[in-house]
Design a protein around this motif. Sequence first.
Motif, PDB file in Angstrom:
ATOM      1  N   VAL A  29      94.506   0.164 -83.409  1.00 27.69           N
ATOM      2  CA  VAL A  29      94.615   1.554 -82.982  1.00 27.69           C
ATOM      3  C   VAL A  29      93.434   1.936 -82.101  1.00 27.69           C
ATOM      4  O   VAL A  29      93.594   2.609 -81.068  1.00 27.69           O
ATOM      5  N   LEU A  30      92.227   1.533 -82.499  1.00 30.81           N
ATOM      6  CA  LEU A  30      91.025   1.874 -81.735  1.00 30.81           C
ATOM      7  C   LEU A  30      90.992   1.172 -80.382  1.00 30.81           C
ATOM      8  O   LEU A  30      90.408   1.682 -79.424  1.00 30.81           O
ATOM      9  N   LEU A  31      91.625   0.009 -80.304  1.00 27.46           N
ATOM     10  CA  LEU A  31      91.567  -0.800 -79.085  1.00 27.46           C
ATOM     11  C   LEU A  31      92.568  -0.360 -78.026  1.00 27.46           C
ATOM     12  O   LEU A  31      92.278  -0.381 -76.831  1.00 27.46           O
ATOM     13  N   LEU A  32      93.756   0.051 -78.462  1.00 24.80           N
ATOM     14  CA  LEU A  32      94.863   0.269 -77.532  1.00 24.80           C
ATOM     15  C   LEU A  32      95.115   1.752 -77.301  1.00 24.80           C
ATOM     16  O   LEU A  32      94.759   2.600 -78.119  1.00 24.80           O
ATOM     17  N   ASN A  33      95.784   2.046 -76.206  1.00 24.24           N
ATOM     18  CA  ASN A  33      96.180   3.410 -75.875  1.00 24.24           C
ATOM     19  C   ASN A  33      97.700   3.499 -75.829  1.00 24.24           C
ATOM     20  O   ASN A  33      98.373   2.573 -75.375  1.00 24.24           O
TER      21      ASN A  33
ATOM     22  N   ALA B 204     104.334  -1.139 -81.209  1.00 19.86           N
ATOM     23  CA  ALA B 204     104.921  -2.444 -80.888  1.00 19.86           C
ATOM     24  C   ALA B 204     103.977  -3.578 -81.259  1.00 19.86           C
ATOM     25  O   ALA B 204     104.416  -4.632 -81.758  1.00 19.86           O
ATOM     26  N   THR B 205     102.683  -3.377 -81.041  1.00 16.27           N
ATOM     27  CA  THR B 205     101.699  -4.414 -81.378  1.00 16.27           C
ATOM     28  C   THR B 205     101.629  -4.615 -82.882  1.00 16.27           C
ATOM     29  O   THR B 205     101.576  -5.753 -83.372  1.00 16.27           O
ATOM     30  N   VAL B 206     101.636  -3.525 -83.640  1.00 16.61           N
ATOM     31  CA  VAL B 206     101.607  -3.618 -85.104  1.00 16.61           C
ATOM     32  C   VAL B 206     102.879  -4.284 -85.620  1.00 16.61           C
ATOM     33  O   VAL B 206     102.845  -5.064 -86.573  1.00 16.61           O
ATOM     34  N   THR B 207     104.018  -3.992 -84.975  1.00 14.33           N
ATOM     35  CA  THR B 207     105.274  -4.634 -85.383  1.00 14.33           C
ATOM     36  C   THR B 207     105.233  -6.132 -85.119  1.00 14.33           C
ATOM     37  O   THR B 207     105.735  -6.932 -85.919  1.00 14.33           O
TER      38      THR B 207
ATOM     39  N   PRO C 206      85.411   0.374 -68.758  1.00 14.46           N
ATOM     40  CA  PRO C 206      86.447   1.013 -67.937  1.00 14.46           C
ATOM     41  C   PRO C 206      86.824   0.133 -66.749  1.00 14.46           C
ATOM     42  O   PRO C 206      85.962  -0.380 -66.030  1.00 14.46           O
ATOM     43  N   GLY C 207      88.110  -0.061 -66.570  1.00 13.36           N
ATOM     44  CA  GLY C 207      88.588  -0.845 -65.436  1.00 13.36           C
ATOM     45  C   GLY C 207      88.617  -2.338 -65.674  1.00 13.36           C
ATOM     46  O   GLY C 207      89.090  -3.089 -64.817  1.00 13.36           O
ATOM     47  N   GLU C 208      88.085  -2.807 -66.799  1.00 13.43           N
ATOM     48  CA  GLU C 208      88.091  -4.239 -67.129  1.00 13.43           C
ATOM     49  C   GLU C 208      88.817  -4.441 -68.450  1.00 13.43           C
ATOM     50  O   GLU C 208      88.334  -4.030 -69.494  1.00 13.43           O
ATOM     51  N   LEU C 209      89.965  -5.059 -68.377  1.00 13.03           N
ATOM     52  CA  LEU C 209      90.762  -5.268 -69.578  1.00 13.03           C
ATOM     53  C   LEU C 209      90.303  -6.525 -70.311  1.00 13.03           C
ATOM     54  O   LEU C 209      90.169  -7.589 -69.717  1.00 13.03           O
ATOM     55  N   ARG C 210      90.056  -6.375 -71.592  1.00 13.07           N
ATOM     56  CA  ARG C 210      89.711  -7.516 -72.431  1.00 13.07           C
ATOM     57  C   ARG C 210      90.978  -8.322 -72.735  1.00 13.07           C
ATOM     58  O   ARG C 210      92.110  -7.873 -72.501  1.00 13.07           O
ATOM     59  N   LEU C 211      90.793  -9.516 -73.275  1.00 12.96           N
ATOM     60  CA  LEU C 211      91.931 -10.391 -73.602  1.00 12.96           C
ATOM     61  C   LEU C 211      92.926  -9.686 -74.509  1.00 12.96           C
ATOM     62  O   LEU C 211      94.145  -9.728 -74.275  1.00 12.96           O
TER      63      LEU C 211
ATOM     64  N   GLU D  34      93.421  -6.576 -74.842  1.00 13.57           N
ATOM     65  CA  GLU D  34      94.067  -5.450 -74.166  1.00 13.57           C
ATOM     66  C   GLU D  34      95.142  -5.927 -73.204  1.00 13.57           C
ATOM     67  O   GLU D  34      96.158  -5.246 -73.017  1.00 13.57           O
ATOM     68  N   ARG D  35      94.936  -7.095 -72.595  1.00 12.80           N
ATOM     69  CA  ARG D  35      95.945  -7.641 -71.677  1.00 12.80           C
ATOM     70  C   ARG D  35      97.157  -8.186 -72.426  1.00 12.80           C
ATOM     71  O   ARG D  35      98.295  -8.014 -71.980  1.00 12.80           O
ATOM     72  N   PHE D  36      96.901  -8.835 -73.558  1.00 12.76           N
ATOM     73  CA  PHE D  36      97.995  -9.470 -74.311  1.00 12.76           C
ATOM     74  C   PHE D  36      97.932  -9.041 -75.786  1.00 12.76           C
ATOM     75  O   PHE D  36      97.746  -9.880 -76.675  1.00 12.76           O
ATOM     76  N   PRO D  37      98.065  -7.740 -76.060  1.00 10.11           N
ATOM     77  CA  PRO D  37      97.896  -7.281 -77.446  1.00 10.11           C
ATOM     78  C   PRO D  37      98.948  -7.838 -78.405  1.00 10.11           C
ATOM     79  O   PRO D  37      98.642  -8.141 -79.558  1.00 10.11           O
TER      80      PRO D  37
END
Length: 329
Positions: free
Chosen positions: A168-172, A179-182, A227-232, A234-237
Amino acid sequence: MIVRFLLLLLLASGFTSVARADDLQPGYLEIRERETAAHQYKITWKAPIRPGLAARVVPVFPNDCKATEPVRSVDAAALLARWDIDCDTSLAGRSVRLSGMENTPADALLRYQSANGITQAARLTPASPSAVILQKADRWQVARTYFVTGVEHILMGYDHLLFVLCLVLLLNGAWRVAATVTAFTIAHSLTLVATTHELISVPGPPVEAAIALSIVFLAVEIVKRKPGELRLSERFPWVVAFLFGLLHGFGFAGALAEIGLPQGEVPMALLTFNLGVEAGQLVIVAVAMLVLWALRRVHALYAARVQLVSAYAIGGIAVMWLLQRVLPT
């Protein structure tokens, strides 16, 4: 002030549960009929100390059942007692009660296994501290019992709970988080089913250490994002959640193994347990997102600070779990 309060709350939950982060908290009463003698049963009573079950609650059987002297042992979290009872007639169709449970805030799980392998599961609560032993497991009783157990496990299994909070803290975005939790649920469901059917077997201690490490990984991802740099993650949650979900499934399997599964209703028990876990996860997600939304309404900076401080707190707790699980005691 809000940030400090949340930090203290998170740290308190971690310190008080560091030793047994993945244990179920309800009491556990097992009644197993002996195959070699009619109407004789082996009793196991596991009573957690913290909710007061160990000090206040005693299993009570019909008056014609004679009991041997219990063999007791105590660890840091629970009282474990084992004894035998010899009844004049079968327990089937008769009531078993937990005396004193009305005065405690905790629940207990009852598991009964007859000599011919019929297994029954029931949930005992302060409002309903007794259950009738059935001749055959009732499908809807199994469904209710294991669904509630699944909800309770995700709420009291602090390592799984913190993992979901990290997502929850990582994603928006509500749908992205859901969907990620599922995906996480689907993955640990697959592992749980495979472990239950003995297709996979992994020792508990390495799994517990790896689960703690998975939380550390997500906490680091939150702290290091820019900001502007997606972590691993965040790109593939969904991929990250799925892979770690396979790992967490072993933790769920270990907890479920303590309760046991009712013979003849294993698919129903597994299905409803997983549905309960998913329901509990979605409740956690909804509450956490509501808190973050409220903080953003007050001031966006508050939400950002809470996310950062929470990540540090969760990461610190997970590091403590990791060290405890890998270092010799």
